[in-house]
Design a protein around this motif. Structure first.
Motif, PDB file in Angstrom:
ATOM      1  N   GLN A 124     -20.635  30.953 -15.278  1.00  0.00           N
ATOM      2  CA  GLN A 124     -22.025  30.477 -15.156  1.00  0.00           C
ATOM      3  C   GLN A 124     -22.292  29.017 -15.517  1.00  0.00           C
ATOM      4  O   GLN A 124     -23.448  28.287 -14.910  1.00  0.00           O
ATOM      5  N   TRP A 125     -21.868  28.812 -16.537  1.00  0.00           N
ATOM      6  CA  TRP A 125     -22.015  27.358 -17.102  1.00  0.00           C
ATOM      7  C   TRP A 125     -21.509  26.502 -16.273  1.00  0.00           C
ATOM      8  O   TRP A 125     -22.094  25.320 -15.767  1.00  0.00           O
ATOM      9  N   LEU A 126     -20.149  26.688 -15.656  1.00  0.00           N
ATOM     10  CA  LEU A 126     -19.699  25.702 -14.770  1.00  0.00           C
ATOM     11  C   LEU A 126     -20.586  25.536 -13.482  1.00  0.00           C
ATOM     12  O   LEU A 126     -20.617  24.289 -13.102  1.00  0.00           O
ATOM     13  N   LYS A 127     -21.234  26.460 -12.873  1.00  0.00           N
ATOM     14  CA  LYS A 127     -21.911  26.618 -11.710  1.00  0.00           C
ATOM     15  C   LYS A 127     -23.174  25.787 -12.150  1.00  0.00           C
ATOM     16  O   LYS A 127     -23.756  25.265 -11.170  1.00  0.00           O
ATOM     17  N   ALA A 128     -23.783  26.129 -13.142  1.00  0.00           N
ATOM     18  CA  ALA A 128     -25.053  25.476 -13.465  1.00  0.00           C
ATOM     19  C   ALA A 128     -24.918  24.104 -13.835  1.00  0.00           C
ATOM     20  O   ALA A 128     -25.884  23.470 -13.454  1.00  0.00           O
ATOM     21  N   ILE A 129     -23.938  23.517 -14.465  1.00  0.00           N
ATOM     22  CA  ILE A 129     -23.912  22.192 -14.775  1.00  0.00           C
ATOM     23  C   ILE A 129     -23.714  21.342 -13.455  1.00  0.00           C
ATOM     24  O   ILE A 129     -23.901  20.155 -13.547  1.00  0.00           O
ATOM     25  N   GLY A 130     -23.059  21.897 -12.463  1.00  0.00           N
ATOM     26  CA  GLY A 130     -22.521  21.316 -11.390  1.00  0.00           C
ATOM     27  C   GLY A 130     -21.292  20.439 -11.402  1.00  0.00           C
ATOM     28  O   GLY A 130     -20.744  20.261 -12.446  1.00  0.00           O
ATOM     29  N   GLY A 131     -21.069  19.839 -10.040  1.00  0.00           N
ATOM     30  CA  GLY A 131     -19.530  18.956 -10.418  1.00  0.00           C
ATOM     31  C   GLY A 131     -18.260  19.686 -10.096  1.00  0.00           C
ATOM     32  O   GLY A 131     -17.409  19.288 -10.114  1.00  0.00           O
ATOM     33  N   TYR A 132     -18.550  20.968  -9.991  1.00  0.00           N
ATOM     34  CA  TYR A 132     -17.068  21.817  -9.802  1.00  0.00           C
ATOM     35  C   TYR A 132     -17.199  22.729  -8.436  1.00  0.00           C
ATOM     36  O   TYR A 132     -18.149  23.260  -8.112  1.00  0.00           O
ATOM     37  N   THR A 133     -16.086  22.519  -7.834  1.00  0.00           N
ATOM     38  CA  THR A 133     -15.884  23.412  -6.578  1.00  0.00           C
ATOM     39  C   THR A 133     -15.836  24.954  -7.008  1.00  0.00           C
ATOM     40  O   THR A 133     -15.496  25.296  -8.275  1.00  0.00           O
TER      41      THR A 133
END
Length: 488
Positions: free
Chosen positions: A285-294
């Protein structure tokens, strides 16, 4: 050769006392652990796929809003709680070799059904039923393990069992990334829908394997690979210090009249919440929320936490069996989670440090196997109490877990999860306190039992000495009379 034997003792415990026991141990290791681990692998595979599907397109396709992701987990937990007691009762009526695979088929079919959902309400209903079916696995397996293995053999087997579930979580993330890459849109289905189909396909053959090989418990096993002599040996090697009671209301008084049920239940109710980072997929959820990751990166990167969890679980389980001390694992786990929480709570910390913190949080899973091995060890002298305590530990943990993520880890708090980090710090401190309490109570019980044993032994020696003294006095009196009678 001496070094090799020592390594074997550290990794797999003391060697069996006889060739017959060695053969028995090899058989139950292979057949019990193989099925239990594969069953738990699919349990977590089918359980964690919602977390991976959520960050891989399910949220958008089902138009999920607010805390609906947390509600999915809460409803699953409610089903888990509702199903726990009926499942445990059914294991007393229906042989585990039948009931375990039957429940596995049930949750496998429900996993297939999830691939066809049209709205979030359908997901809620399926996950509730899936929770009921999956609640058969965890406590039931720990009860089976405690019925076949000695305390010195139990920790590492519990660790392997727990690790198999973590492997399911690890594989689910990797599988979702591969499915999204190769099957997204294929046949008119989204990648996350294909994930549920493939998970169901993996689950069903393992259930069929369980019907064939699972041996139940020593007293009732009819497994084709265990001889009559091995059945007797399996019971004898565990029964020396075990009280046997008939099932009655005395069980309630016995359980509630001791400290074990209260302390062990509290221990896992509290320490189980240290797994919140992984069970709620906070890193994803952290990676999806901060953006910039596939999507593939969001699915793959949290696997590092699971990998560290597997390593921690296996190393700690091996170490705790070798030393006989369970409590240091919970201390290690709590300290690791305190460090992780602080690193994430300080939001200005670099991204690399946050990756480290989430991966370190995998240490939380090391406590699960150790806690249940500890409870098995504490209650080893009473089979019925052991079953009640193990079930209660899991039940109370899930009672807390039903509302805990909604309060402290709502999806709307991503990416910071500030409340959750503060709650984790409090959870770790509480875990340390309860761990000390259980350690103290166990030591006190051993000291009291040891004092009683010494008292009985002393009284026995005194009675023996008095008896010998009496005999000696009697013999002396007889000799005197005979001598006097001979004097003119």
């Amino acid at each position: 050769m001496h070094l090799l034997q020592r390594f074997r003792r550290v990794v797999w415990g003391e060697p069996p006392n006889s060739k017959e026991e060695k053969t028995l141990l090899l058989k139950i290791d292979w057949f019990i652990l193989s099925y239990c681990c594969l069953m738990y692998f699919t349990n977590y595979l089918d359980r964690s796929n919602v977390s991976n599907a959520y960050v891989s397109g399910m949220r958008e396709e089902l138009n999920m809003k607010g805390n609906q992701f947390n509600k999915i987990n809460t409803i699953f937990t409610c089903g888990y709680i509702v199903g726990m007691i009926p499942n445990n009762l059914m294991l007393q009526v229906v042989p585990p070799r039948i009931w375990f695979p039957l429940m596995q088929i049930t949750w496998g079919v429900l996993t297939f059904c999830t691939s066809a959902v049209k709205n979030i309400q359908q997901v809620y209903g399926i996950r509730f039923l899936q929770g009921m079916a999956e609640s058969s696995t965890f406590v039931g397996t720990h009860y089976i393990l405690g019925s076949w293995y000695k305390p010195t053999e139990l920790g590492k087997r519990s660790g392997l069992f727990t690790s198999s579930g973590l492997a399911g979580t690890l594989f689910s993330g990797v599988l979702q990334a591969a499915v999204y890459r190769h099957l997204n849109g294929h046949g008119g289905r989204s990648g996350w829908r294909w994930l549920f189909i493939i998970d169901g396909i993996i689950t069903l053959p393992i259930a069929l394997y369980g019907f064939i090989v699972f041996p139940d418990v020593p007293a009732t096993t009819k497994a084709f690979y265990i001889t009559k002599q091995e059945r007797t040996l399996a019971s004898e090697r565990l029964e020396s210090d075990t009280e046997r009671h008939n099932l009655s209301w005395r069980l309630v008084r016995r359980v509630l009249g001791r400290w074990r049920w209260y302390a062990c239940s509290l221990l896992f109710a509290v320490s189980g919440e240290t797994e919140s980072f992984g069970s709620n997929n906070l890193m994803g959820q952290w990676l999806k929320a901060i953006g910039g990751y596939t999507v593939e990166q969001i699915d793959n990167y949290p696997s590092g936490m699971t990998a560290f969890a597997i390593v921690s679980t296996l190393v700690c389980a091996t170490w705790t069996d070798h030393t006989g001390a369970r409590w240091p694992v919970l201390v290690y786990m709590s300290i690791a989670l305190i460090i992780s929480s602080i690193c994430i709570l300080v939001w200005s910390s670099p991204t690399g440090l946050k990756f480290f913190a989430y991966y370190l949080a995998g240490a939380s899973y090391a406590g699960q196997a150790t806690t249940f091995a500890w409870a098995n060890q504490i209650c080893a002298d009473d089979q019925q109490e052991r079953g009640v305590v193990l079930a209660s530990m899991n039940m109370w943990n899930n009672v807390v877990n039903a509302w805990w993520p909604l309060v402290f880890y709502p999806a709307t708090d991503a990416p910071k999860f500030r409340k959750g980090m503060i709650a984790m710090l409090g959870t770790c401190v509480a875990t340390l306190a309860v761990t000390w309490m259980v350690w103290y109570l166990e030591k006190r019980e051993h000291r009291i039992n040891g004092a009683h044993h010494d008292l009985f032994r002393t009284q026995g020696d005194m009675l023996k000495d008095n008896h010998e003294t009496t005999d000696h006095s009697s013999n002396s009196h007889t000799d005197t009379v005979e001598v006097n009678a001979a004097v003119p």
